[in-house]
Design a protein around this motif. Structure first.
Motif, PDB file in Angstrom:
ATOM      1  N   PHE A  81       0.825  -1.204   0.000  1.00  0.00           N
ATOM      2  CA  PHE A  81       0.000   0.000   0.000  1.00  0.00           C
ATOM      3  C   PHE A  81       0.863   1.260   0.000  1.00  0.00           C
ATOM      4  O   PHE A  81       0.453   2.304  -0.514  1.00  0.00           O
ATOM      5  N   GLY A  82       2.074   1.167   0.586  1.00  0.00           N
ATOM      6  CA  GLY A  82       2.987   2.303   0.538  1.00  0.00           C
ATOM      7  C   GLY A  82       3.422   2.605  -0.882  1.00  0.00           C
ATOM      8  O   GLY A  82       3.493   3.772  -1.291  1.00  0.00           O
ATOM      9  N   ILE A  83       3.725   1.561  -1.657  1.00  0.00           N
ATOM     10  CA  ILE A  83       4.072   1.732  -3.066  1.00  0.00           C
ATOM     11  C   ILE A  83       2.881   2.293  -3.824  1.00  0.00           C
ATOM     12  O   ILE A  83       3.013   3.175  -4.682  1.00  0.00           O
ATOM     13  N   PHE A  84       1.700   1.790  -3.499  1.00  0.00           N
ATOM     14  CA  PHE A  84       0.484   2.301  -4.128  1.00  0.00           C
ATOM     15  C   PHE A  84       0.296   3.785  -3.804  1.00  0.00           C
ATOM     16  O   PHE A  84      -0.008   4.600  -4.686  1.00  0.00           O
ATOM     17  N   ALA A  85       0.514   4.151  -2.549  1.00  0.00           N
ATOM     18  CA  ALA A  85       0.327   5.539  -2.123  1.00  0.00           C
ATOM     19  C   ALA A  85       1.325   6.473  -2.792  1.00  0.00           C
ATOM     20  O   ALA A  85       1.019   7.650  -3.027  1.00  0.00           O
ATOM     21  N   ALA A  86       2.520   5.963  -3.123  1.00  0.00           N
ATOM     22  CA  ALA A  86       3.543   6.806  -3.757  1.00  0.00           C
ATOM     23  C   ALA A  86       3.039   7.400  -5.064  1.00  0.00           C
ATOM     24  O   ALA A  86       3.376   8.538  -5.423  1.00  0.00           O
ATOM     25  N   GLY A  87       2.219   6.640  -5.789  1.00  0.00           N
ATOM     26  CA  GLY A  87       1.656   7.150  -7.034  1.00  0.00           C
ATOM     27  C   GLY A  87       0.742   8.336  -6.807  1.00  0.00           C
ATOM     28  O   GLY A  87       0.652   9.233  -7.665  1.00  0.00           O
ATOM     29  N   TYR A  88       0.078   8.366  -5.648  1.00  0.00           N
ATOM     30  CA  TYR A  88      -0.798   9.491  -5.334  1.00  0.00           C
ATOM     31  C   TYR A  88      -0.001  10.692  -4.840  1.00  0.00           C
ATOM     32  O   TYR A  88      -0.333  11.837  -5.138  1.00  0.00           O
ATOM     33  N   ILE A  89       1.056  10.423  -4.086  1.00  0.00           N
ATOM     34  CA  ILE A  89       1.821  11.509  -3.501  1.00  0.00           C
ATOM     35  C   ILE A  89       2.531  12.338  -4.576  1.00  0.00           C
ATOM     36  O   ILE A  89       2.663  13.552  -4.457  1.00  0.00           O
ATOM     37  N   ILE A  90       2.955  11.679  -5.651  1.00  0.00           N
ATOM     38  CA  ILE A  90       3.697  12.392  -6.693  1.00  0.00           C
ATOM     39  C   ILE A  90       2.775  13.043  -7.727  1.00  0.00           C
ATOM     40  O   ILE A  90       3.223  13.876  -8.521  1.00  0.00           O
ATOM     41  N   ARG A  91       1.502  12.708  -7.705  1.00  0.00           N
ATOM     42  CA  ARG A  91       0.622  13.192  -8.764  1.00  0.00           C
ATOM     43  C   ARG A  91       0.465  14.714  -8.808  1.00  0.00           C
ATOM     44  O   ARG A  91       0.269  15.255  -9.896  1.00  0.00           O
ATOM     45  N   PRO A  92       0.572  15.470  -7.691  1.00  0.00           N
ATOM     46  CA  PRO A  92       0.473  16.930  -7.837  1.00  0.00           C
ATOM     47  C   PRO A  92       1.548  17.498  -8.747  1.00  0.00           C
ATOM     48  O   PRO A  92       1.285  18.430  -9.509  1.00  0.00           O
ATOM     49  N   PHE A  93       2.763  16.944  -8.669  1.00  0.00           N
ATOM     50  CA  PHE A  93       3.833  17.443  -9.520  1.00  0.00           C
ATOM     51  C   PHE A  93       3.498  17.214 -10.991  1.00  0.00           C
ATOM     52  O   PHE A  93       3.615  18.130 -11.820  1.00  0.00           O
ATOM     53  N   GLY A  94       3.067  15.999 -11.322  1.00  0.00           N
ATOM     54  CA  GLY A  94       2.686  15.718 -12.701  1.00  0.00           C
ATOM     55  C   GLY A  94       1.505  16.555 -13.144  1.00  0.00           C
ATOM     56  O   GLY A  94       1.461  17.039 -14.284  1.00  0.00           O
ATOM     57  N   GLY A  95       0.539  16.741 -12.237  1.00  0.00           N
ATOM     58  CA  GLY A  95      -0.635  17.529 -12.576  1.00  0.00           C
ATOM     59  C   GLY A  95      -0.298  18.986 -12.843  1.00  0.00           C
ATOM     60  O   GLY A  95      -0.818  19.594 -13.783  1.00  0.00           O
TER      61      GLY A  95
END
Length: 438
Positions: free
Chosen positions: A65-79
């Motif tokens: 779930f930590g690996i899964f959460a990493a995708g959400y944490i970085i999404r503001p930068f991509g957005g």
């Protein structure tokens, strides 16, 4: 902007071109939620295959779930990056790029070697793929809302955004059905050896198909006219800085609405099937079937609430919609212990109740002017989703297991109550939060 082109000023019904735009715009968001649900549904298998076999199951699940959460944490930068270029170069270009960057990592996850083959490089590669997905999805849903809002007539923005949000739910439904099918066809060794890879292959192929189909989309007429009007002007400020400087209240309200949206979809729809099995001993079949009905309820009500936003003040829609959501969610969760035979009634009603989230995008796209709309929606949506989407599954799992198994109920009820309060504030503000060109 004093003179906007026809699609935004004429009052008309949605035509064939509008529905085609909606359908093609929905594909990327559907892929995002498809990817979410297959990752969650196959998290036990992934944790078993990508971490040392002697690692405790609870620890491998936390790391998964930590690996899964990493995708959400970085999404503001991509957005922020994608929205920046979307506001400067055009919605369509970034809209197409984002789905390519989503599809490729999804396909590659299905091809990754496991811990037994390459050791600790396996979870590192999995983390890298999730980060790539996070960068891409940051621009996808906000881009879709912005894209359709600038294509459809002004009096149909609400229903268009509602239909688009329903499209996200179709991704959840498709992922749920694929997961059920894979779990039925593959058992034991067949699942751990290669069966778990199939949903990721399907997601990757689905994404490339969506990217191909999106070539038929056209740039939004509103953006084209804006570019023509400012062709001789230089952009002196980054769009996201303009959002923070001039539209901070709108951004904060959009973040709060995104937090509520994430709770409704993530907790009530995505996490509940496993929750029903672990905490209340429902069978996998009962959980999946009732969840399917709830998703169908969500799809229907997202469109309905979007249409209501076109007819009534958005504040009033939020007040009544969030109150209904609180009532249906309360009935659902608090009936699980002693009235479990009502599951196939209360769960679909909860799905219908949380459909008020289909009206949230109406506020977001109207809160920011054309020149920074993509950045405003993207910044607000992704910052809130990075925090709420990244930590909610982990925190609720801990609180449910160690403190109170009704923790998800209290969490979601509290947030939809906040939604009703926001509705009161918007109703009293008389649309002062809306941009003048919308």
């Amino acid at each position: 902007m004093t003179h906007l082109v026809d699609p935004l000023i004429k009052h008309r019904n949605l035509n064939t071109h509008d529905y085609k735009t909606l359908a093609l715009s929905s594909l990327g968001g559907a892929l995002e939620f498809y990817d979410f649900i297959i990752f969650v549904f196959f998290s036990l298998v992934i944790g078993h295959l990508f971490f040392p076999p002697d690692m405790p199951e609870w620890l491998s699940q936390i790391q998964t779930f930590g690996i899964f959460a990493a995708g959400y944490i970085i999404r503001p930068f991509g957005g922020i990056v994608m929205a920046h270029f979307g506001d400067l170069l055009g919605r369509k270009k970034m809209f197409t790029l984002s789905i390519l960057l989503m599809a490729l990592p999804t396909l590659l996850i299905g091809l990754l070697p496991t811990y037994a083959t390459i050791g600790y490089a396996a979870p590192i590669l999995l983390l890298l793929m999730r980060l790539c997905q996070g960068l891409a999805v940051g621009g996808e849903v906000p881009g879709a809302w912005t894209f359709v809002a600038e294509h459809v007539p002004k009096n149909r923005i609400g229903v268009a955004c509602g239909i688009l949000t329903s499209g996200l739910s179709l991704g959840i439904l498709f992922g749920s059905l694929i997961s059920m099918l894979i779990n039925t066809l593959f058992i034991g060794e067949a699942m751990t050896s290669w069966g778990w890879r199939i949903p990721f292959f399907i997601g990757g192929i689905f994404g490339f198909l969506a990217m191909y189909l999106r070539r038929w989309l056209k740039e939004t007429p509103v953006f084209i006219e804006m570019q023509q009007q400012k062709s001789n002007e230089k952009n002196k400020q980054l769009p996201v800085l303009s959002v923070l400087k001039n539209y901070l209240p709108q951004a904060l309200l959009s973040m709060l609405l995104t937090w509520i949206l994430s709770a409704g979809i993530m907790v009530v729809i995505l996490m509940t099937p496993i929750y029903l099995q672990k905490q209340f001993d429902f069978s996998a079949i009962e959980s999946s079937q009732s969840n399917t009905l709830a998703i169908i309820g969500l799809i229907i009500s997202c469109t309905v609430y979007g249409a209501l936003a076109d007819k009534f003040p958005i504040g009033k829609v939020l007040i009544y919609g969030c109150i209904i959501a609180v009532v249906t969610i309360t009935c659902f969760y608090f009936s699980l212990e002693n009235y479990r035979h009502f599951l196939f009634i209360t769960y679909p009603l909860a799905g219908l109740g949380i459909g008020v989230v289909g009206a949230f995008a109406y506020f977001m796209v109207k809160a920011f002017p054309t020149n920074i709309r993509y950045s405003g929606v993207s910044f607000s949506f992704n910052m809130a989703y990075a925090i709420a989407g990244g930590i909610t599954p982990l925190l609720l799992s801990v609180f449910t297991d160690f403190f109170n198994k009704l923790a998800p109920a209290f969490y979601v009820i509290s947030l939809f109550s906040l939604g009703a309060i926001i509705g009161v504030m918007l109703l009293l503000s008389s649309n002062n939060y809306f941009a003048k060109d919308m």
